[in-house]
Enzyme design. Structure first.
Site, PDB file in Angstrom:
ATOM      1  CG  HIS A   7      -2.058  -1.026   0.892  1.00 32.43           C
ATOM      2  ND1 HIS A   7      -3.347  -0.560   0.469  1.00 32.43           N
ATOM      3  CD2 HIS A   7      -2.042  -2.396   1.289  1.00 32.43           C
ATOM      4  CE1 HIS A   7      -3.976  -1.792   0.429  1.00 32.43           C
ATOM      5  NE2 HIS A   7      -3.149  -2.835   0.840  1.00 32.43           N
ATOM      6  CG  ASP A  18       0.086   9.261   0.356  1.00 32.65           C
ATOM      7  OD1 ASP A  18       0.038   7.949   0.769  1.00 32.65           O
ATOM      8  OD2 ASP A  18      -0.610  10.011   0.753  1.00 32.65           O
TER       9      ASP A  18
HETATM   10  P1  ADQ Z   1      -2.976   6.187   4.624  1.00 30.60           P
HETATM   11  O1  ADQ Z   1      -1.455   6.745   4.721  1.00 30.60           O
HETATM   12  O2  ADQ Z   1      -3.976   6.209   6.096  1.00 30.60           O
HETATM   13  O3  ADQ Z   1      -3.335   4.918   3.755  1.00 30.60           O
HETATM   14  P2  ADQ Z   1      -5.061   7.469   2.795  1.00 30.60           P
HETATM   15  O4  ADQ Z   1      -4.873   6.724   1.509  1.00 30.60           O
HETATM   16  O5  ADQ Z   1      -5.047   9.045   2.550  1.00 30.60           O
HETATM   17  O6  ADQ Z   1      -3.801   7.270   3.678  1.00 30.60           O
HETATM   18  O7  ADQ Z   1      -6.343   7.038   3.521  1.00 30.60           O
HETATM   19  C1  ADQ Z   1      -6.704   7.665   4.998  1.00 30.60           C
HETATM   20  C2  ADQ Z   1      -8.035   7.393   5.419  1.00 30.60           C
HETATM   21  O8  ADQ Z   1      -8.191   7.663   6.570  1.00 30.60           O
HETATM   22  C3  ADQ Z   1      -9.154   8.044   4.328  1.00 30.60           C
HETATM   23  O9  ADQ Z   1      -9.980   7.116   3.997  1.00 30.60           O
HETATM   24  C4  ADQ Z   1      -9.404   9.072   5.082  1.00 30.60           C
HETATM   25  O10 ADQ Z   1     -10.920   9.508   4.916  1.00 30.60           O
HETATM   26  C5  ADQ Z   1      -9.419   8.583   6.650  1.00 30.60           C
HETATM   27  N1  ADQ Z   1      -9.117   9.656   7.695  1.00 30.60           N
HETATM   28  C6  ADQ Z   1      -7.978  10.536   7.381  1.00 30.60           C
HETATM   29  N2  ADQ Z   1      -7.981  11.349   8.412  1.00 30.60           N
HETATM   30  C7  ADQ Z   1      -9.291  11.077   9.063  1.00 30.60           C
HETATM   31  C8  ADQ Z   1     -10.109  11.930  10.017  1.00 30.60           C
HETATM   32  N3  ADQ Z   1      -9.274  12.913  10.779  1.00 30.60           N
HETATM   33  N4  ADQ Z   1     -11.110  11.346  10.329  1.00 30.60           N
HETATM   34  C9  ADQ Z   1     -11.690  10.298   9.769  1.00 30.60           C
HETATM   35  N5  ADQ Z   1     -10.965   9.649   8.741  1.00 30.60           N
HETATM   36  C10 ADQ Z   1      -9.773  10.166   8.463  1.00 30.60           C
HETATM   37  C11 ADQ Z   1      -2.219   3.880   3.209  1.00 30.60           C
HETATM   38  C12 ADQ Z   1      -1.019   4.490   2.202  1.00 30.60           C
HETATM   39  C13 ADQ Z   1      -1.999   5.128   1.397  1.00 30.60           C
HETATM   40  C14 ADQ Z   1      -2.893   4.508   0.472  1.00 30.60           C
HETATM   41  C15 ADQ Z   1      -3.665   3.619   1.630  1.00 30.60           C
HETATM   42  C16 ADQ Z   1      -4.469   2.756   0.922  1.00 30.60           C
HETATM   43  O11 ADQ Z   1      -0.147   5.384   3.089  1.00 30.60           O
HETATM   44  O12 ADQ Z   1      -0.912   5.754   0.146  1.00 30.60           O
HETATM   45  O13 ADQ Z   1      -3.621   5.194  -0.306  1.00 30.60           O
HETATM   46  O14 ADQ Z   1      -2.891   3.313   2.564  1.00 30.60           O
HETATM   47  O15 ADQ Z   1      -3.848   1.825   0.111  1.00 30.60           O
END
Ligand code: ADQ
Length: 468
Positions: free
Chosen positions: A157, A364
């Site tokens: 991921h 990312d």
């Molecule tokens: P993350 O690094 O966690 O994931 P991301 O893909 O942006 O990053 O996902 C974050 C998730 O958490 C989103 O669904 C978002 O809505 C939720 N989130 C963030 N802040 C929040 C808050 N304050 N309240 C509620 N929800 C919140 C890792 C990798 C990424 C990759 C994903 C999936 O680092 O690059 O996209 O896995 O593969």
């Protein structure tokens, strides 16, 4: 239909849309497991004095989860250590932050063996096994050593780092060798896949033939398979009563100003410091726009027991304080910085109220927030996505305003461009992005991966790459 067994570090039982925040991976996988008669195995997040391999089964919202506890030393060395202080920074190109400690590597290996010992008895011969992410890179190899002949896939991921960076990891070749125990290895983008190929070809002498990579007597398929969101569900969430209420709350508290929103886990890879500096540059260079906008940065803390994460929190609080101190007035504060998680429908309401989604990670794997922001927009009057060109999502969303997140000037210029963008252009750009978010959604992602895994002939022998 074969059962799907998902194995990941943490297991997040599905909660339904009305409850608390779930990470990107959790949301994506619950949907996959609901369709198959599957099982999701991982660490419970709990600590026990003596590891026993006891499994706790639970069933919620159509998904069975199976979890085990780990010892404190496991958590220190495997999770806080190798996963989050070695691999996470290294794979996000931050060798300045990566710590190479033999104790971490040993703990990581031990915990992967514990995963293998515990989950192995649950596997039936025609299950397909799908292992997730950087915590469990050698797990497939450990399962093969335990005579597991199942089709086993692995999905990463996070980014795959360039060869020269990965070469700084003392055990890089051994670790990557274990990945040849898989049948299919997946990455979000062609760029990460290319870096993987570069490493295995030039450091290990592997041979590529299309999607196939041969090393020793093993051939794996390595594919780019970008993760998506449940776009329809997210668009629908933006219209629920709680989303509407949040939307109104945001609009009322904006008093006619344009909202710029950032939503990220508090993590150095997300470029929050650089984002604040870009916004500060915008405020400095455009005094006429100052009171017309404000930035809402939502950043719930993560990995609080790792020092770098404590530091970033302090740095950001200082920076937000400095910017607010320099620019705020009686009736206006330029940055609202909040450290809580929100329910998904509340987030959808916030996204929809925002004129700009500011998504500027330094690196990312994908970034699901960018896609959620797009899915939550009003089709008649959508906002503008400003997106880092170093997020995996930029390959699928080229119609966003793409920026170099290290450049405060580029961030400042993009904010101005977004604020001045005519509605027709906003709609055109949004339509193209939304088409992609809907077409290459989470169902598309998991089918692409599991279909590729199903095409593999089940191996008859169960030897491990270590023996190869
Ligand atoms: P993350 O690094 O966690 O994931 P991301 O893909 O942006 O990053 O996902 C974050 C998730 O958490 C989103 O669904 C978002 O809505 C939720 N989130 C963030 N802040 C929040 C808050 N304050 N309240 C509620 N929800 C919140 C890792 C990798 C990424 C990759 C994903 C999936 O680092 O690059 O996209 O896995 O593969």
């Amino acid at each position: 239909m074969s059962r799907l067994i998902v194995i990941s570090n943490r297991v997040s039982a599905p909660q339904g849309s009305q409850s608390g925040a779930q990470g990107g991976l959790a949301v994506a996988l619950s949907a996959a497991l609901r369709e198959h008669r599957g099982l999701w195995f991982g660490w419970s997040g709990e600590v026990t004095d003596q590891f026993s391999g006891h499994i706790n089964f639970q069933r919620a919202h159509g998904v069975t989860t199976a979890t085990m506890d780990l010892e404190e030393q496991d958590v220190d060395e495997y999770y806080n250590g190798y996963a989050n202080r070695t691999l996470w920074p290294l794979f996000h190109y931050r060798i300045d932050l990566a710590e190479y400690e033999r104790g971490f590597a040993g703990g990581y290996q031990r915990v992967n063996e514990r995963f293998a010992d515990t989950v192995r008895p649950l596997l039936e011969p025609d299950d397909i096994v799908w292992i997730q992410d950087y915590h469990l890179l050698p797990l497939g190899d450990e399962l093969r050593k335990r005579r597991c002949i199942n089709r086993i896939g692995f999905f990463l991921h996070i980014p795959w780092p360039p060869r020269r960076l990965l070469s700084t990891l003392p055990e890089a070749v051994d670790l990557v060798t274990t990945m040849f125990a898989y049948d299919v290895v997946g990455f979000h983008t062609e760029e990460w896949l290319e870096s993987f190929r570069d490493f295995v070809v030039h450091e290990m002498g592997a041979v590529c033939d299309g999607d196939h990579i041969r090393f020793g007597d093993r051939t794996i398929r390595a594919i780019a398979c970008p993760i998506g969101i449940d776009a329809e569900e997210f668009a629908a969430l933006a219209c629920t009563p709680r989303a509407r209420l949040t939307y109104r709350r945001m609009r009322d508290s904006s008093v006619g100003r344009d909202l710029i929103v950032g939503v990220d886990r508090l993590d150095y890879s997300k470029g929050l410091e650089e984002r604040f500096l870009g916004y500060e540059r915008f405020l400095n260079e455009h005094p006429e726009e100052r009171k017309e906008v404000f930035l809402l940065q939502i950043a719930p803390p993560s990995r609080g027991s790792v020092d770098t994460y404590k530091k970033i929190r302090t740095t950001l609080e200082g920076l937000a304080g400095r910017i607010n101190g320099a620019f705020a007035d009686l009736d206006w504060v330029p940055i609202r910085y909040v450290n809580q998680g929100y329910a998904r429908d509340e987030l959808a309401g916030v996204y929809r109220a925002a004129r700009i989604g500011l998504v500027t990670p330094l690196r990312d794997g994908m970034n699901l927030v960018a896609k959620e922001y797009v899915a939550a927009q009003d089709p008649e009057d959508p906002g503008v996505l400003i997106l880092s060109r170093f997020a995996g999502a930029s390959a699928q969303l080229p119609e966003a305003l793409l920026v170099n997140p290290y450049s405060p000037e580029e961030i400042a210029d993009a904010i101005v461009t977004a604020l001045r963008m005519p509605r027709a252009e906003r709609i055109d750009r949004w339509r193209s992005m939304m088409d992609n978010v809907q077409r290459e959604d989470v169902v598309w992602w998991r089918r692409r991966f599991t279909d590729t895994l199903m095409e593999i002939d089940q191996p008859e022998d169960a030897g491990s790459t270590a023996a190869a």
